[in-house]
Enzyme design. Structure first.
Site, PDB file in Angstrom:
ATOM      1  N   ASN A  14     -12.061  -3.559  16.053  1.00 42.28           N
ATOM      2  CA  ASN A  14     -12.514  -4.456  14.971  1.00 42.28           C
ATOM      3  C   ASN A  14     -12.360  -5.920  15.377  1.00 42.28           C
ATOM      4  O   ASN A  14     -13.221  -6.750  15.083  1.00 42.28           O
ATOM      5  CB  ASN A  14     -11.732  -4.173  13.684  1.00 42.28           C
ATOM      6  CG  ASN A  14     -12.316  -3.005  12.915  1.00 42.28           C
ATOM      7  OD1 ASN A  14     -13.407  -3.109  12.357  1.00 42.28           O
ATOM      8  ND2 ASN A  14     -11.602  -1.893  12.895  1.00 42.28           N
ATOM      9  N   ARG A  65      13.208  -7.236   9.583  1.00 37.11           N
ATOM     10  CA  ARG A  65      11.809  -7.572   9.355  1.00 37.11           C
ATOM     11  C   ARG A  65      11.620  -9.087   9.277  1.00 37.11           C
ATOM     12  O   ARG A  65      10.642  -9.634   9.780  1.00 37.11           O
ATOM     13  CB  ARG A  65      11.321  -6.895   8.068  1.00 37.11           C
ATOM     14  CG  ARG A  65       9.841  -6.641   8.020  1.00 37.11           C
ATOM     15  CD  ARG A  65       9.448  -5.862   6.776  1.00 37.11           C
ATOM     16  NE  ARG A  65       9.675  -4.449   6.870  1.00 37.11           N
ATOM     17  CZ  ARG A  65       8.796  -3.577   7.406  1.00 37.11           C
ATOM     18  NH1 ARG A  65       7.659  -3.990   7.887  1.00 37.11           N
ATOM     19  NH2 ARG A  65       9.070  -2.298   7.447  1.00 37.11           N
ATOM     20  N   ARG A  91       1.950  -2.993  10.806  1.00 35.81           N
ATOM     21  CA  ARG A  91       3.257  -3.319  10.221  1.00 35.81           C
ATOM     22  C   ARG A  91       3.045  -3.822   8.798  1.00 35.81           C
ATOM     23  O   ARG A  91       2.088  -4.581   8.548  1.00 35.81           O
ATOM     24  CB  ARG A  91       3.976  -4.428  11.018  1.00 35.81           C
ATOM     25  CG  ARG A  91       4.127  -4.166  12.491  1.00 35.81           C
ATOM     26  CD  ARG A  91       4.914  -2.930  12.813  1.00 35.81           C
ATOM     27  NE  ARG A  91       6.289  -2.964  12.361  1.00 35.81           N
ATOM     28  CZ  ARG A  91       7.108  -1.918  12.402  1.00 35.81           C
ATOM     29  NH1 ARG A  91       6.670  -0.750  12.860  1.00 35.81           N
ATOM     30  NH2 ARG A  91       8.348  -2.022  11.984  1.00 35.81           N
ATOM     31  N   HIS A 109      -9.201  -1.711   5.770  1.00 37.01           N
ATOM     32  CA  HIS A 109      -8.483  -0.460   5.513  1.00 37.01           C
ATOM     33  C   HIS A 109      -9.490   0.689   5.527  1.00 37.01           C
ATOM     34  O   HIS A 109     -10.554   0.577   4.916  1.00 37.01           O
ATOM     35  CB  HIS A 109      -7.774  -0.545   4.158  1.00 37.01           C
ATOM     36  CG  HIS A 109      -6.989   0.688   3.843  1.00 37.01           C
ATOM     37  ND1 HIS A 109      -5.758   0.947   4.421  1.00 37.01           N
ATOM     38  CD2 HIS A 109      -7.259   1.751   3.058  1.00 37.01           C
ATOM     39  CE1 HIS A 109      -5.311   2.110   3.990  1.00 37.01           C
ATOM     40  NE2 HIS A 109      -6.208   2.612   3.156  1.00 37.01           N
TER      41      HIS A 109
HETATM   42  C1  GAR Z   1      -9.115   0.870  11.993  1.00 33.97           C
HETATM   43  O1  GAR Z   1      -9.712   2.087  11.597  1.00 33.97           O
HETATM   44  C2  GAR Z   1      -8.504   0.175  10.782  1.00 33.97           C
HETATM   45  O2  GAR Z   1      -9.248   0.352   9.608  1.00 33.97           O
HETATM   46  C3  GAR Z   1      -7.197   0.873  10.677  1.00 33.97           C
HETATM   47  O3  GAR Z   1      -6.756   1.014  12.010  1.00 33.97           O
HETATM   48  C4  GAR Z   1      -7.902   1.120  12.870  1.00 33.97           C
HETATM   49  C5  GAR Z   1      -7.752   0.088  13.964  1.00 33.97           C
HETATM   50  O4  GAR Z   1      -8.753   0.256  14.939  1.00 33.97           O
HETATM   51  N1  GAR Z   1      -6.262   0.107   9.913  1.00 33.97           N
HETATM   52  C6  GAR Z   1      -5.322   0.645   9.143  1.00 33.97           C
HETATM   53  O5  GAR Z   1      -5.133   1.829   9.047  1.00 33.97           O
HETATM   54  C7  GAR Z   1      -4.475  -0.362   8.395  1.00 33.97           C
HETATM   55  N2  GAR Z   1      -3.559   0.297   7.533  1.00 33.97           N
HETATM   56  P1  GAR Z   1      -9.057  -0.929  15.965  1.00 33.97           P
HETATM   57  O6  GAR Z   1      -7.719  -1.345  16.589  1.00 33.97           O
HETATM   58  O7  GAR Z   1      -9.954  -0.284  16.989  1.00 33.97           O
HETATM   59  O8  GAR Z   1      -9.714  -2.054  15.218  1.00 33.97           O
END
Ligand code: GAR
Length: 195
Positions: A14, A65, A91, A109
């Protein structure tokens, strides 16, 4: 021109899409990619794209944290971002951290929020017998995955789908949705993008 910092934990697909989109005619530009995971593949991809990176390993701050976030804030504040994009950043951030970027922190998300905040979204959607799944970009507020919706894209759940096949179908839409939302948001328009 708005300055954008991106937080990642993994491959950063992303993030790459956001950076690619900002390379064109765009109201924002990337100024930093930071990660809690020094081994995140996305850090190399950011470097290849010529974007400065920072890594702050959360494992160096066991049960601290606030200490982790203070260390993460250092490079972030130096980069002076106007907008902070979470892109696969795994995180949970404290309310203190979130407040610093109130109204200018976005997250993507992999579910149709308010359905399935948290983890394992695809398996939960399949187990529930849902006919569709998708992704949401929202403003980050202290409550997990609950801030105002800024964009959503839907995909069908097909017979025979498992979490991996559904995740791959949703990810294609994430790559369309997040750049579209950031483009609009950076121009000062918070109207949700519905794909
Ligand atoms: C994506 O699917 C994003 O929506 C998800 O992690 C993946 C990261 O992929 N995010 C979450 O689950 C946030 N809680 P990427 O590193 O290839 O962008």
């Amino acid at each position: 021109m708005k300055r954008v910092a991106i937080l990642i934990s993994g491959g950063g697909s992303n993030m790459v899409r956001l950076i690619e989109d900002m390379a064109g005619d765009h109201p924002a530009r990337p100024v930093l990619v930071a990660s809690n995971n020094p081994a995140a593949g996305g850090l190399n991809r950011a470097t290849e794209a010529g974007i400065p990176t920072a890594a702050v390993d959360h494992r160096n701050f066991p049960k601290d944290r606030a200490g982790f976030e203070a260390a993460l804030l250092r490079p972030l504040l130096e980069a002076e971002p106007d907008i902070l994009c979470l892109a696969g950043f795994m995180r949970i951030l404290t309310p203190d951290f979130v407040q610093r970027f109130a109204g200018r922190m976005l997250n993507i998300h992999p579910s149709l929020l308010p359905k399935y905040p948290g983890l394992n979204t695809h398996a939960r959607a399949i187990a529930a017998g849902d006919a569709e799944a998708g992704c949401t970009v929202h403003e980050v507020t202290p409550e997990l995955d609950a801030g105002p919706m800024l964009g959503q894209a839907r995909v069908p759940i097909l017979p025979g789908d498992d979490a991996a096949t559904l995740a791959a179908r949703v990810l294609v839409q994430e790559h369309r949705l997040y750049p579209a939302v950031l483009r609009r948001f950076a121009a000062g328009d918070r109207t949700p993008v519905i794909l």
